[in-house]
Scaffold this motif. Structure first.
Motif, PDB file in Angstrom:
ATOM      1  N   LYS A   1      55.747  17.439  76.253  1.00 21.35           N
ATOM      2  CA  LYS A   1      57.063  17.409  77.252  1.00 21.35           C
ATOM      3  C   LYS A   1      57.054  15.961  77.942  1.00 21.35           C
ATOM      4  O   LYS A   1      58.012  15.459  78.301  1.00 21.35           O
ATOM      5  CB  LYS A   1      57.109  18.539  78.156  1.00 21.35           C
ATOM      6  N   ILE A   2      55.886  15.460  78.302  1.00 22.00           N
ATOM      7  CA  ILE A   2      55.824  14.071  78.856  1.00 22.00           C
ATOM      8  C   ILE A   2      56.419  13.093  77.842  1.00 22.00           C
ATOM      9  O   ILE A   2      57.065  12.240  78.342  1.00 22.00           O
ATOM     10  CB  ILE A   2      54.267  13.760  79.401  1.00 22.00           C
ATOM     11  N   LEU A   3      55.896  13.389  76.627  1.00 15.52           N
ATOM     12  CA  LEU A   3      56.290  12.415  75.698  1.00 15.52           C
ATOM     13  C   LEU A   3      57.848  12.335  75.679  1.00 15.52           C
ATOM     14  O   LEU A   3      58.461  11.477  75.228  1.00 15.52           O
ATOM     15  CB  LEU A   3      55.524  12.704  74.495  1.00 15.52           C
ATOM     16  N   VAL A   4      58.380  13.646  75.299  1.00 17.35           N
ATOM     17  CA  VAL A   4      59.627  13.813  75.222  1.00 17.35           C
ATOM     18  C   VAL A   4      60.490  12.908  76.599  1.00 17.35           C
ATOM     19  O   VAL A   4      61.570  12.441  76.427  1.00 17.35           O
ATOM     20  CB  VAL A   4      60.123  15.365  75.115  1.00 17.35           C
ATOM     21  N   LYS A   5      59.916  13.264  77.756  1.00 22.29           N
ATOM     22  CA  LYS A   5      60.329  12.661  78.894  1.00 22.29           C
ATOM     23  C   LYS A   5      60.501  11.178  78.927  1.00 22.29           C
ATOM     24  O   LYS A   5      61.562  10.581  79.112  1.00 22.29           O
ATOM     25  CB  LYS A   5      59.757  13.201  79.971  1.00 22.29           C
TER      26      LYS A   5
ATOM     27  N   GLU B   1      52.279  20.557  77.940  1.00 24.39           N
ATOM     28  CA  GLU B   1      52.737  19.693  78.935  1.00 24.39           C
ATOM     29  C   GLU B   1      52.625  18.270  78.583  1.00 24.39           C
ATOM     30  O   GLU B   1      53.305  17.260  78.812  1.00 24.39           O
ATOM     31  CB  GLU B   1      51.828  19.977  80.109  1.00 24.39           C
ATOM     32  N   GLU B   2      51.753  17.855  77.590  1.00 24.93           N
ATOM     33  CA  GLU B   2      51.651  16.716  77.145  1.00 24.93           C
ATOM     34  C   GLU B   2      52.818  16.006  76.225  1.00 24.93           C
ATOM     35  O   GLU B   2      53.268  15.088  76.341  1.00 24.93           O
ATOM     36  CB  GLU B   2      50.351  16.428  76.156  1.00 24.93           C
TER      37      GLU B   2
ATOM     38  N   LYS C   1      48.541  28.237  68.198  1.00 21.46           N
ATOM     39  CA  LYS C   1      50.110  28.221  68.826  1.00 21.46           C
ATOM     40  C   LYS C   1      50.571  27.368  69.840  1.00 21.46           C
ATOM     41  O   LYS C   1      51.640  27.100  70.150  1.00 21.46           O
ATOM     42  CB  LYS C   1      50.698  29.547  68.723  1.00 21.46           C
ATOM     43  N   LYS C   2      49.513  27.120  70.769  1.00 22.20           N
ATOM     44  CA  LYS C   2      49.657  26.464  72.086  1.00 22.20           C
ATOM     45  C   LYS C   2      49.209  24.949  71.929  1.00 22.20           C
ATOM     46  O   LYS C   2      49.518  24.128  72.834  1.00 22.20           O
ATOM     47  CB  LYS C   2      48.406  27.080  73.031  1.00 22.20           C
ATOM     48  N   MET C   3      49.126  24.520  70.627  1.00 19.20           N
ATOM     49  CA  MET C   3      48.882  23.106  70.442  1.00 19.20           C
ATOM     50  C   MET C   3      50.139  22.483  69.469  1.00 19.20           C
ATOM     51  O   MET C   3      50.759  23.313  68.898  1.00 19.20           O
ATOM     52  CB  MET C   3      47.531  22.687  69.761  1.00 19.20           C
TER      53      MET C   3
END
Length: 114
Positions: free
Chosen positions: A52-56, A49-50, A102-104
């Motif tokens: 993806k915020i950076l990508v956004k 989620e973090e 794998k979740k990081m």
């Protein structure tokens, strides 16, 4: 870094930019003082989620016209985003899945200006 005789570089370790820790920052310069490349390697490990915020945030800043590639290194996912801003300028955001969890994910940011 750069192999040309007319460039130099600064390397910073353990630096904080906008509240994010980076393990390494390299800035390359031409002999006239113009930068050629800024490279940031994140020491912060992010959840999906973090990042993806950076990508956004990057899409909002640099636009929705970008190159996107998915790759894999030793079984870990890599997501690459690249923006071609103007002639000779490129910004890239590369998200790498952690080999430990794998979740990081960790992030590498590059700004090239030749």
């Amino acid at each position: 870094m750069w192999d040309t005789l007319d460039s130099t570089s600064d390397v910073y370790e353990d630096i904080v930019i906008d509240g994010k820790e980076y393990v390494k920052v390299e800035i390359s310069y031409q002999s006239n003082g113009d930068y050629k490349r800024i490279y940031l390697d994140s020491d912060s490990i992010l959840i999906e989620e973090e990042y993806k915020i950076l990508v956004k945030d990057f899409i909002e800043q640099y636009g929705d016209e970008y190159d996107y590639e998915e790759a894999e290194y030793k079984g870990n996912a890599i997501y690459d985003y690249s923006w071609y801003m103007s002639f000779y300028r490129r910004v890239s955001l590369s998200v790498h899945q952690s080999s430990d969890d794998k979740k990081m994910y960790w992030v590498r940011i590059n700004s090239f200006h030749n």
